[in-house]
Design an enzyme around this catalytic site. Sequence first.
Site, mmCIF file in Angstrom:
data_model
loop_
_atom_site.group_PDB
_atom_site.id
_atom_site.type_symbol
_atom_site.label_atom_id
_atom_site.label_comp_id
_atom_site.label_asym_id
_atom_site.label_seq_id
_atom_site.Cartn_x
_atom_site.Cartn_y
_atom_site.Cartn_z
ATOM 1 N N ASP A 1 0.862 -1.201 0.000
ATOM 2 C CA ASP A 1 0.000 0.000 0.000
ATOM 3 C C ASP A 1 0.889 1.238 0.000
ATOM 4 O OD1 ASP A 1 -2.222 1.915 0.609
ATOM 5 O OD2 ASP A 1 -3.344 0.080 1.021
ATOM 6 N N PHE B 1 1.152 1.229 -6.547
ATOM 7 C CA PHE B 1 0.975 0.089 -7.468
ATOM 8 C C PHE B 1 0.880 0.499 -8.943
ATOM 9 C CE2 PHE B 1 -3.485 -0.288 -5.312
ATOM 10 C CZ PHE B 1 -4.062 0.682 -6.122
ATOM 11 N N ARG C 1 -11.627 -4.533 -3.431
ATOM 12 C CA ARG C 1 -12.184 -3.170 -3.473
ATOM 13 C C ARG C 1 -11.183 -2.161 -4.027
ATOM 14 N NH1 ARG C 1 -14.488 -1.101 1.695
ATOM 15 N NH2 ARG C 1 -12.800 -2.161 2.733
ATOM 16 N N HIS D 1 -12.844 -0.880 -8.737
ATOM 17 C CA HIS D 1 -14.017 -0.021 -8.976
ATOM 18 C C HIS D 1 -13.701 1.474 -8.813
ATOM 19 C CE1 HIS D 1 -14.264 -0.199 -4.546
ATOM 20 N NE2 HIS D 1 -14.738 1.009 -4.687
ATOM 21 N N ASP D 2 -12.554 1.786 -8.158
ATOM 22 C CA ASP D 2 -12.221 3.189 -7.897
ATOM 23 C C ASP D 2 -11.524 3.874 -9.071
ATOM 24 O OD1 ASP D 2 -13.157 3.844 -5.396
ATOM 25 O OD2 ASP D 2 -11.409 3.021 -4.350
HETATM 26 N N1 SAM Z 1 -8.180 -3.688 -0.015
HETATM 27 C C1 SAM Z 1 -8.623 -3.040 1.200
HETATM 28 C C2 SAM Z 1 -9.951 -3.607 1.648
HETATM 29 O O1 SAM Z 1 -10.632 -4.271 0.868
HETATM 30 O O2 SAM Z 1 -10.297 -3.388 2.810
HETATM 31 C C3 SAM Z 1 -8.679 -1.528 1.078
HETATM 32 C C4 SAM Z 1 -9.468 -0.983 -0.072
HETATM 33 S S1 SAM Z 1 -9.411 0.789 -0.147
HETATM 34 C C5 SAM Z 1 -10.908 1.139 -1.002
HETATM 35 C C6 SAM Z 1 -8.164 1.133 -1.366
HETATM 36 C C7 SAM Z 1 -6.755 0.927 -0.880
HETATM 37 O O3 SAM Z 1 -5.859 1.128 -1.981
HETATM 38 C C8 SAM Z 1 -6.336 1.911 0.210
HETATM 39 O O4 SAM Z 1 -5.726 1.232 1.256
HETATM 40 C C9 SAM Z 1 -5.372 2.835 -0.507
HETATM 41 O O5 SAM Z 1 -4.380 3.396 0.335
HETATM 42 C C10 SAM Z 1 -4.765 1.897 -1.534
HETATM 43 N N2 SAM Z 1 -4.164 2.615 -2.669
HETATM 44 C C11 SAM Z 1 -4.692 3.655 -3.342
HETATM 45 N N3 SAM Z 1 -3.857 4.046 -4.322
HETATM 46 C C12 SAM Z 1 -2.772 3.243 -4.252
HETATM 47 C C13 SAM Z 1 -1.568 3.163 -5.003
HETATM 48 N N4 SAM Z 1 -1.348 3.996 -6.027
HETATM 49 N N5 SAM Z 1 -0.669 2.222 -4.660
HETATM 50 C C14 SAM Z 1 -0.898 1.367 -3.620
HETATM 51 N N6 SAM Z 1 -2.038 1.387 -2.883
HETATM 52 C C15 SAM Z 1 -2.960 2.325 -3.196
#
Ligand code: SAM
Length: 350
Positions: free
Chosen positions: A210, A237, A252, A255-256
């Site tokens: 993360d 990532f 999750r 979808h973002d």
């Molecule tokens: N997978 C977890 C769950 O299902 O509970 C968290 C989902 S949350 C909606 C999205 C996660 O992606 C967050 O922890 C966020 O910090 C991480 N994230 C967002 N952009 C990222 C990036 N560019 N590289 C790594 N992680 C990222």
Amino acid sequence: SEPKKDDLHRIIHLMDGFKASKALFTASKMCVFDLLQSRPGLDAAQVAQEIKASVKGTECLLEACVSLGLLKSKPRACQKPVYKNTHLSSRFLLSDAPFSMRGYIQHCDDTVWPLFSHLESAVREGANQREKAFGKTSKEMFQDTFYNSREAKLRFMNAMHSIAKVTGRAVATAFDLSRFKTACDLGGCTGAMAYEFTKAHPGLSVTVFDLPAVVEMSEHFHPLHTDNSVSFVAGDFFKDELPKADLYILARILHDWSDDKVCILLSKIANVCTAGCGLLLSEIFLDEDRRGPSRGLLQALSMSEGKQSSATEYSLLLKSHGFVTAHVRHTDNLLDAMLCIKVLSNLFCF
Ligand code: SAM
């Protein structure tokens, strides 16, 4: 003809839905459920004193919570009723309950509610309303909105943690994963999901990948008794090298993001996977006719860059990156899951 009673009730239920949500958010924020757990049998005046609120307001809030099934009231002869938690509130609304949804409730109140109060603009523009809702220009959802202060970051992590604790076991046990020894949970946040995977599959070790801002705070969320089967790596990532693993978990995440970013991420995963590696995708899967579940369709209204999809749409997307779908599970929990296996080289991005 007169409206049918059921139709009338349904429409009123929908109209009042936002009042019920806000009553739940407010009672949770004011720690009403924690208070009544430690001191069941308080009356409204006693609760008001403890939560530092008016007696009139507290009485209305407690009565509303009774009507929603969140509290029970016990009448007393010639005296005001006393209150205690129901099974539902004890299970999900206490700060320290194993399946506490308090973190997610706070996120809904602080972040989702303001966004939805600008829903008309969101629909007109087809874009999220973070700028209107939070008064700042935000280009990047995570860094600019969720992680722009230590408090905001902890709140968001708490929210993700609470959902992952509730859904983690259902996702982790959805498939036989005995062929995989190492997994990497991309965007795995606090590690809550990763710990469910290692609990369910002894012998599996999971690397949570993360953003650095998240990894540096993750120890606040580690379970009391940890072994070294879960480790954390900080990175982006979209830009950084991904840790090597037999199985990649995306819970999750997709979808973002826009189609372009999803393509970048899936291509990177495909490039580090050899034939036989797995990709476990967990999202709300829309019904194939896109008529439900409303949870997924309502979430889409927050208008992130991404979109909600059906299991078939996700399968086709993953197939274009060389992954074939082995199993799909509708878990009956908050998230569904799909296990795909890498067979081919990347075909194309669309
Ligand atoms: N997978 C977890 C769950 O299902 O509970 C968290 C989902 S949350 C909606 C999205 C996660 O992606 C967050 O922890 C966020 O910090 C991480 N994230 C967002 N952009 C990222 C990036 N560019 N590289 C790594 N992680 C990222």
